[in-house]
Scaffold this active site. Sequence first.
Site, PDB file in Angstrom:
ATOM      1  N   LYS A 183     111.381  29.164   7.835  1.00 20.36           N
ATOM      2  CA  LYS A 183     110.031  28.605   7.972  1.00 20.36           C
ATOM      3  C   LYS A 183     108.997  29.722   7.981  1.00 20.36           C
ATOM      4  O   LYS A 183     108.912  30.506   8.917  1.00 20.36           O
ATOM      5  CB  LYS A 183     109.886  27.786   9.257  1.00 20.36           C
ATOM      6  CG  LYS A 183     108.611  26.939   9.166  1.00 20.36           C
ATOM      7  CD  LYS A 183     107.995  26.544  10.466  1.00 20.36           C
ATOM      8  CE  LYS A 183     107.156  27.598  11.121  1.00 20.36           C
ATOM      9  NZ  LYS A 183     105.845  27.855  10.470  1.00 20.36           N
ATOM     10  N   GLU A 258     112.126  38.993  17.983  1.00 23.65           N
ATOM     11  CA  GLU A 258     111.304  40.209  17.859  1.00 23.65           C
ATOM     12  C   GLU A 258     109.881  39.787  18.226  1.00 23.65           C
ATOM     13  O   GLU A 258     109.254  39.027  17.505  1.00 23.65           O
ATOM     14  CB  GLU A 258     111.425  40.743  16.433  1.00 23.65           C
ATOM     15  CG  GLU A 258     111.113  42.217  16.367  1.00 23.65           C
ATOM     16  CD  GLU A 258     109.702  42.454  15.943  1.00 23.65           C
ATOM     17  OE1 GLU A 258     108.851  42.590  16.852  1.00 23.65           O
ATOM     18  OE2 GLU A 258     109.450  42.479  14.731  1.00 23.65           O
ATOM     19  N   CYS A 292     103.252  44.354  15.652  1.00 22.57           N
ATOM     20  CA  CYS A 292     103.851  44.186  16.973  1.00 22.57           C
ATOM     21  C   CYS A 292     104.017  45.531  17.666  1.00 22.57           C
ATOM     22  O   CYS A 292     103.973  45.619  18.878  1.00 22.57           O
ATOM     23  CB  CYS A 292     105.191  43.475  16.834  1.00 22.57           C
ATOM     24  SG  CYS A 292     106.187  44.133  15.513  1.00 22.57           S
ATOM     25  N   GLU A 389      98.637  42.066  24.812  1.00 27.78           N
ATOM     26  CA  GLU A 389      98.653  42.334  23.378  1.00 27.78           C
ATOM     27  C   GLU A 389      97.387  41.769  22.742  1.00 27.78           C
ATOM     28  O   GLU A 389      97.111  40.580  22.861  1.00 27.78           O
ATOM     29  CB  GLU A 389      99.898  41.693  22.745  1.00 27.78           C
ATOM     30  CG  GLU A 389     100.004  41.997  21.265  1.00 27.78           C
ATOM     31  CD  GLU A 389     101.347  41.566  20.672  1.00 27.78           C
ATOM     32  OE1 GLU A 389     101.696  40.389  20.797  1.00 27.78           O
ATOM     33  OE2 GLU A 389     102.019  42.422  20.082  1.00 27.78           O
TER      34      GLU A 389
HETATM   35  P1  NAI Z   1     103.455  32.292  17.014  1.00 27.25           P
HETATM   36  O1  NAI Z   1     104.566  32.890  17.769  1.00 27.25           O
HETATM   37  O2  NAI Z   1     102.904  30.987  17.495  1.00 27.25           O
HETATM   38  O3  NAI Z   1     103.885  32.082  15.474  1.00 27.25           O
HETATM   39  C1  NAI Z   1     104.919  32.777  14.806  1.00 27.25           C
HETATM   40  C2  NAI Z   1     105.764  31.778  14.028  1.00 27.25           C
HETATM   41  O4  NAI Z   1     106.356  30.863  14.946  1.00 27.25           O
HETATM   42  C3  NAI Z   1     104.993  30.913  13.045  1.00 27.25           C
HETATM   43  O5  NAI Z   1     105.819  30.658  11.930  1.00 27.25           O
HETATM   44  C4  NAI Z   1     104.769  29.633  13.827  1.00 27.25           C
HETATM   45  O6  NAI Z   1     104.567  28.490  13.030  1.00 27.25           O
HETATM   46  C5  NAI Z   1     106.060  29.521  14.595  1.00 27.25           C
HETATM   47  N1  NAI Z   1     105.988  28.728  15.823  1.00 27.25           N
HETATM   48  C6  NAI Z   1     104.902  28.470  16.597  1.00 27.25           C
HETATM   49  N2  NAI Z   1     105.245  27.721  17.655  1.00 27.25           N
HETATM   50  C7  NAI Z   1     106.591  27.493  17.569  1.00 27.25           C
HETATM   51  C8  NAI Z   1     107.541  26.800  18.374  1.00 27.25           C
HETATM   52  N3  NAI Z   1     107.173  26.199  19.481  1.00 27.25           N
HETATM   53  N4  NAI Z   1     108.835  26.813  17.989  1.00 27.25           N
HETATM   54  C9  NAI Z   1     109.216  27.457  16.873  1.00 27.25           C
HETATM   55  N5  NAI Z   1     108.357  28.100  16.058  1.00 27.25           N
HETATM   56  C10 NAI Z   1     107.058  28.136  16.399  1.00 27.25           C
HETATM   57  O7  NAI Z   1     102.294  33.368  16.921  1.00 27.25           O
HETATM   58  P2  NAI Z   1     100.763  33.131  16.529  1.00 27.25           P
HETATM   59  O8  NAI Z   1     100.250  31.926  17.255  1.00 27.25           O
HETATM   60  O9  NAI Z   1     100.641  33.165  15.069  1.00 27.25           O
HETATM   61  O10 NAI Z   1     100.102  34.439  17.136  1.00 27.25           O
HETATM   62  C11 NAI Z   1      99.867  34.540  18.545  1.00 27.25           C
HETATM   63  C12 NAI Z   1     100.099  35.945  19.004  1.00 27.25           C
HETATM   64  O11 NAI Z   1     101.474  36.284  18.878  1.00 27.25           O
HETATM   65  C13 NAI Z   1      99.382  37.026  18.220  1.00 27.25           C
HETATM   66  O12 NAI Z   1      98.047  37.172  18.623  1.00 27.25           O
HETATM   67  C14 NAI Z   1     100.217  38.211  18.547  1.00 27.25           C
HETATM   68  O13 NAI Z   1      99.854  38.701  19.818  1.00 27.25           O
HETATM   69  C15 NAI Z   1     101.624  37.648  18.610  1.00 27.25           C
HETATM   70  N6  NAI Z   1     102.358  37.837  17.330  1.00 27.25           N
HETATM   71  C16 NAI Z   1     103.329  38.792  17.260  1.00 27.25           C
HETATM   72  C17 NAI Z   1     103.965  39.041  16.063  1.00 27.25           C
HETATM   73  C18 NAI Z   1     105.020  40.089  15.938  1.00 27.25           C
HETATM   74  O14 NAI Z   1     105.152  40.694  14.892  1.00 27.25           O
HETATM   75  N7  NAI Z   1     105.840  40.315  16.955  1.00 27.25           N
HETATM   76  C19 NAI Z   1     103.630  38.313  14.842  1.00 27.25           C
HETATM   77  C20 NAI Z   1     102.653  37.277  15.036  1.00 27.25           C
HETATM   78  C21 NAI Z   1     102.044  37.079  16.239  1.00 27.25           C
END
Ligand code: NAI
Length: 491
Positions: A183, A258, A292, A389
């Site tokens: 996804k 991660e 990240c 973060e």
């Molecule tokens: P998120 O964790 O909500 O989204 C990442 C992925 O998870 C997307 O594909 C999203 O559709 C999916 N997702 C969202 N809720 C889910 C659930 N309950 N179960 C399974 N999958 C789910 O992150 P978001 O909202 O895009 O960003 C929020 C914060 O997260 C950012 O501001 C940043 O601080 C952090 N982040 C960290 C990343 C990294 O590389 N470790 C990448 C993106 C965001």
Amino acid sequence: MFIRRAFASKFRTQLLINNQWVNSSTGKTFQTINPATEEVITEVQYGSPADIDTAVNAARAAFDGPWRKYTAVQRANLLYKLADLIGKHKEELAQLESLDNGKPISDAKAADLPMVENVYRYYAGYADKVFGKTIPMNGPFFTYTRLEPKGVAGQIIPWNFPLAMQAWKLAPALAAGCTVVLKPAEQTPLSALRVGELIVEAGFPAGVVNIVPGHGDTGAALAVHPNVDKVAFTGSTEVGLEIMRNSGINGLRRVTLELGGKSPNIILDDADMDMAIAQSQFGLFFNQGQCCIAGSRVFVQEKIYDEFVKLSAQCSTGRKLGNPLDPATTQGPQVDEAQMNKILHYIELGKKEGAKLLSGGKRWGNKGYFVEPTVFADVTDNMSIAKEEIFGPVMSILKFKTIDEVIERANNSIYGLGAGVVTKDLEKSIKIAHSLRTGTVYVNCYDVFTESTPFGGYKQSGVGRELGEDGIMNYLESKTVVVKTSNDTLP
Ligand code: NAI
Ligand code: MG
């Protein structure tokens, strides 16, 4: 505009299930937006829990059927073919990545695309180089282990490096012999779907790779599906914790995560100042700060603190913001409005809590989700901008006196993804590197990723490591086979 027209006929916007492009079972779609212009690029099919079910069943059938009969070399050849196709289309893929995510095209070409191709090639090479052991047993037995694919992998990826995150997930899973339902993030589905086309073109059998775009609810359905054996997730710590908690619902899935970070970057007073500035600017501002592992707590030793602060502020204003498709641009927009607002909120908190704003601090322009490169000095450990973060172009500079002090302060975080050290003193760099509870430490460099080096975090930055040997082991189970032999077989 030109780009949008040039791409219009090419956007893939459907779900890839069983090598067929299909609409969502609910007919629902979602918009993907160009973050530089706020215009809708296109509507994408919104995968429902029913679509996830269909995709997982296709992946299960492929795993139990044709894919298990592929030899490691045959799987490798398909991955090499995919890498070739990605190489052939790298210009188009870089443009798509820049359009949907907002990253500068020059970064997409220099950093993302080469990494993506290398990851597919690396794991293609790995496919036939993982194997078990023969184990001496006390008795007339011939005993060995096999490394077998875990089964169906559910993979949920973020938007900051869409193609690279897809490669980090798909390549080791396919090399190991797993099948996949992936996804992509709702902000950036387009490049993943284009790679889906290349996967079909490369000749992967139906059901081996399924791609289901959607929002968080689509991901949540995938993460608890009873036919998913392994979940791999990259994204927020909040969602990662939820996936971990839910891993025992409907069975028991193996999980790698991660997640977030608040990585310390430690500049000692013997550092080469030019290198320290270049390293810390890259370590924080690369990819609009949406990494990240961003070096977002810059600890500077007191003797060089004032000079470092002055140069950091000057240097950050040299970034060229603008249209990410312009090769001269070095900083694009944040990925979406929510991320921009989150960053602006932290900048306000920084000011309110008493940090000294040296440069930036505002939205840039009024179209597109741009944020000025921002530098705060005199940041202290208890401020929100030093603990949480931000995921944006906001540098926090903190002062320290001694190495023991900075080690303790650097480790005082819920996160443990990465860290940096800048010094000419080898002894000190090793002492610091070995004392930090983080998954990666960069000495006199930052953000150096390669396909062969494990990547992941301590503490709430995650579980497990991706890339390198660890990356493929995530998708393998060890099986012990004990064969009774006759008593006159030599032990
Ligand atoms: P998120 O964790 O909500 O989204 C990442 C992925 O998870 C997307 O594909 C999203 O559709 C999916 N997702 C969202 N809720 C889910 C659930 N309950 N179960 C399974 N999958 C789910 O992150 P978001 O909202 O895009 O960003 C929020 C914060 O997260 C950012 O501001 C940043 O601080 C952090 N982040 C960290 C990343 C990294 O590389 N470790 C990448 C993106 C965001
Ligand atoms: Mg979210």
